[in-house]
Design a protein around this motif. Structure first.
Motif: not given
Length: 225
Positions: A43-54
């Motif tokens: 991922a180029s940023s953490d945001s999409p991954v964090y939103k998935f894990l949330e």
């Protein structure tokens, strides 16, 4: 109670469908709990991954393996739930777009989105083969390589161990009129299962026999556990 080693079902999804339908004769929706996929995510940023894990999706194994690089393992059963409930997320959209091309239509039947999906350019996914997973470090292999077991026994005995299983389903066998359950384990999960079920002395020979098979296949993993 008998533990029957199934190991890894066919990696090719079409072969998997053939085996579960013709040989194992399992309900397809339940059989999806036995077919696992592992993906490398960049991922180029953490945001999409964090939103998935949330969203705390259940039934997945997730590890950060580098800077904005991750490893995700999940069953097709879990994948179907994630697509049906979280298709608004960038990571899930990319999962769907990739896997809808890699898997037969039966795998995602009834959960495919009704509207068009646009790929997110800031998330790259790579589907790992079994051979690719064997190249992982031992501590990741212990978590992300999955094996399947069929456990035969009477319903009372089987129910005793279900609290220690994370993924299973029951099947009734008319001959010899007994229940069995199908379940999946990573190496680390089975080691934990063996510890938690030590009080059930009657199954210890079967547990030990299965543990030895894991050790024979991946001895390097047991230095990590």
């Amino acid at each position: 109670m008998r533990f029957n080693w199934i190991g890894s079902l066919p990696e090719d999804p079409k072969e998997f469908l053939s085996v579960v339908k013709q040989q194992l004769k399992l309900p397809l929706e339940e059989a999806f709990k036995l077919f696992y996929l592992t993906l490398r995510i960049k991922a180029s940023s953490d945001s999409p991954v964090y939103k998935f894990l949330e969203r705390t999706p259940t039934g997945i194994k997730f590890d950060e393996i580098g800077k904005r690089e991750y490893l995700l393992t999940l069953s097709v059963y879990a994948l179907r739930e994630i697509i049906s409930q979280h298709i608004d997320l960038k990571l899930v959209k990319n999962l769907y777009l990739l896997l809808s091309k890699e898997l037969p239509s039966e795998f995602l039947k009834d959960v495919s989105p009704k509207h068009s999906i646009v790929v997110s350019q800031d998330i790259l996914l790579e589907l790992l083969t079994t051979a690719g997973k064997t190249e992982l470090p031992a501590f990741l292999k212990a978590k992300h390589i999955i094996f399947n077991l069929r456990i035969d026994g009477n319903s009372e005995d089987l129910l005793k161990i279900t609290p220690y299983l994370t993924n299973f389903f029951f099947v009734f066998e008319p001959k010899p009129k007994e229940f069995c359950l199908y379940t999946s384990f990573s190496i680390s999960e089975f080691v934990l299962f063996s510890i938690k079920t030590e009080k059930f002395k009657s199954i210890q020979p079967e547990v030990e026999k299965t543990l030895e098979k894991f050790k024979a296949l991946f001895p390097e993993c047991f230095g990590e556990l």
